[in-house]
Write a protein that holds these residues in place. Structure first.
Motif, short mmCIF file in Angstrom:
data_model
loop_
_atom_site.label_atom_id
_atom_site.label_comp_id
_atom_site.label_asym_id
_atom_site.label_seq_id
_atom_site.Cartn_x
_atom_site.Cartn_y
_atom_site.Cartn_z
N ARG A 176 0.81 -1.23 0.00
CA ARG A 176 0.00 0.00 0.00
C ARG A 176 0.84 1.27 0.00
O ARG A 176 0.45 2.26 -0.61
CB ARG A 176 -0.91 0.02 1.23
N TRP A 177 1.93 1.26 0.73
CA TRP A 177 2.67 2.50 0.98
C TRP A 177 4.11 2.46 0.51
O TRP A 177 4.83 3.44 0.64
CB TRP A 177 2.62 2.85 2.47
N ALA A 178 4.57 1.32 0.01
CA ALA A 178 5.94 1.15 -0.50
C ALA A 178 6.99 1.47 0.56
O ALA A 178 8.06 1.97 0.25
CB ALA A 178 6.16 1.99 -1.75
N LEU A 179 6.66 1.15 1.80
CA LEU A 179 7.58 1.36 2.92
C LEU A 179 7.39 0.24 3.93
O LEU A 179 6.28 -0.28 4.09
CB LEU A 179 7.30 2.70 3.62
N PRO A 180 8.45 -0.11 4.66
CA PRO A 180 8.29 -1.08 5.74
C PRO A 180 7.70 -0.42 6.98
O PRO A 180 7.84 0.79 7.17
CB PRO A 180 9.72 -1.55 6.01
N ILE A 181 7.05 -1.21 7.82
CA ILE A 181 6.64 -0.72 9.13
C ILE A 181 7.84 -0.80 10.07
O ILE A 181 8.09 0.10 10.85
CB ILE A 181 5.48 -1.57 9.71
N TYR A 182 8.55 -1.92 10.00
CA TYR A 182 9.67 -2.18 10.89
C TYR A 182 10.83 -2.75 10.08
O TYR A 182 10.64 -3.26 8.98
CB TYR A 182 9.26 -3.17 12.01
N GLU A 183 12.02 -2.66 10.63
CA GLU A 183 13.21 -3.20 9.97
C GLU A 183 13.45 -4.61 10.46
O GLU A 183 13.66 -4.83 11.66
CB GLU A 183 14.44 -2.32 10.30
N ASP A 184 13.38 -5.57 9.56
CA ASP A 184 13.64 -6.96 9.91
C ASP A 184 13.77 -7.76 8.62
O ASP A 184 13.25 -7.36 7.57
CB ASP A 184 12.48 -7.52 10.75
N ARG A 185 14.46 -8.87 8.71
CA ARG A 185 14.56 -9.80 7.59
C ARG A 185 13.47 -10.85 7.77
O ARG A 185 13.29 -11.37 8.87
CB ARG A 185 15.93 -10.48 7.55
N ILE A 186 12.79 -11.15 6.68
CA ILE A 186 11.73 -12.16 6.72
C ILE A 186 12.36 -13.48 6.27
O ILE A 186 12.85 -13.59 5.14
CB ILE A 186 10.55 -11.80 5.79
N ALA A 187 12.35 -14.46 7.17
CA ALA A 187 12.93 -15.77 6.87
C ALA A 187 11.84 -16.73 6.42
O ALA A 187 10.72 -16.72 6.94
CB ALA A 187 13.63 -16.32 8.10
N ALA A 188 12.19 -17.59 5.47
CA ALA A 188 11.28 -18.65 5.01
C ALA A 188 11.53 -19.87 5.88
O ALA A 188 12.50 -20.59 5.69
CB ALA A 188 11.54 -18.96 3.54
N LEU A 189 10.67 -20.09 6.87
CA LEU A 189 10.77 -21.24 7.75
C LEU A 189 9.71 -22.28 7.35
O LEU A 189 8.82 -21.98 6.56
CB LEU A 189 10.59 -20.80 9.20
#
Length: 187
Positions: free
Chosen positions: A44-57
Motif C-alpha cells: 500500500r505504501w511502499a515502505l516497511p513498518i519495521y526493519e527486519d529480515r523475513i525468513a522462510a521457515l
C-alpha cells in the motif's frame, strides 16, 4: 539497527499482543500478523513498518528479529546474547509469557507507529483472527516463500517479492526498492 527501529519493533509487538484476540497471543499468530502487516504496508505504501529480515521457515514467513524477541520472552535464554548486543533484550522484557500465551507488560508507544502502520497492523490482526492454522500456512507458502526456502541459502525472503505477492504493482515495487536502498545508505 537504530534506536528508533528498535522502539518501532517494540511498539509493533506490543500493539499486536494488545489488540489481538486472546486466543491469538501465541508465537505463530503474532509473527504471522507482523508478516501480513509488513506485506500490506509494502503493497500500500511502499515502505516497511519495521526493519527486519523475513525468513522462510517450514511453517511460513517469519520476521527474524521479532521471532527471536518472542523466543527470549518465553524463556529461551540462548537468544539473550544476540538481542542484548543489539539492544533488543529490553523489548523482550516488555513481553510476558505464560502457558504458551504472550502478554504486554506495557502499552505500545504509538509515537513509533504511523496512522498507515496502525491501519495495516489492524488489517493483519483481523486477517489472522479469521484464519485457521492450515489456512495461514497455505496462504503464506507462495512463490517467494518457495524460492527462499527451497533455493535460497540463507532462507531470507525478498521484500520486493513479498510486496508483489501482497498485490503491489510495479510502480509501488520500484518505489519500495528505492526506499529500501535509501535506508541502507543512511549511516
Amino acid at each position: 539497527m537504530t534506536k528508533e527501529d528498535k522502539l518501532t519493533i517494540k511498539a509493533v509487538l506490543l500493539y499486536i499482543i494488545q489488540n489481538s484476540r486472546e486466543d491469538r497471543h501465541d508465537v505463530y499468530s503474532i509473527v504471522k500478523t507482523a508478516y501480513y502487516a509488513q506485506q500490506l504496508h509494502f503493497a500500500r505504501w511502499a515502505l516497511p513498518i519495521y526493519e527486519d529480515r523475513i525468513a522462510a521457515l517450514p511453517f511460513g514467513p517469519v520476521p527474524s528479529t521479532l521471532y527471536n524477541i518472542l523466543r527470549l520472552a518465553r524463556g529461551e535464554e540462548k537468544e539473550r546474547r544476540f538481542l542484548k548486543k543489539e539492544g533488543l533484550d529490553d523489548v523482550a522484557n516488555a513481553i510476558g509469557f505464560d502457558n504458551e500465551s504472550f502478554s504486554a507488560k506495557e502499552d505500545p508507544d504509538l509515537n513509533y507507529l504511523s496512522e498507515s502502520n496502525i491501519q495495516c497492523l489492524d488489517d493483519a490482526i483481523r486477517k489472522v483472527a479469521s484464519m485457521e492454522f492450515g489456512d495461514i500456512v497455505k496462504d503464506t507458502h507462495g512463490v517467494e516463500w518457495n524460492r527462499a526456502y527451497r533455493i535460497g541459502q540463507n532462507k531470507v525472503m525478498d521484500n520486493l517479492n513479498i510486496a508483489r505477492e501482497g498485490g503491489a504493482d510495479e510502480d509501488i515495487v520500484e518505489y519500495l526498492r528505492e526506499a529500501l536502498e535509501w535506508k541502507r545508505e543512511l549511516p
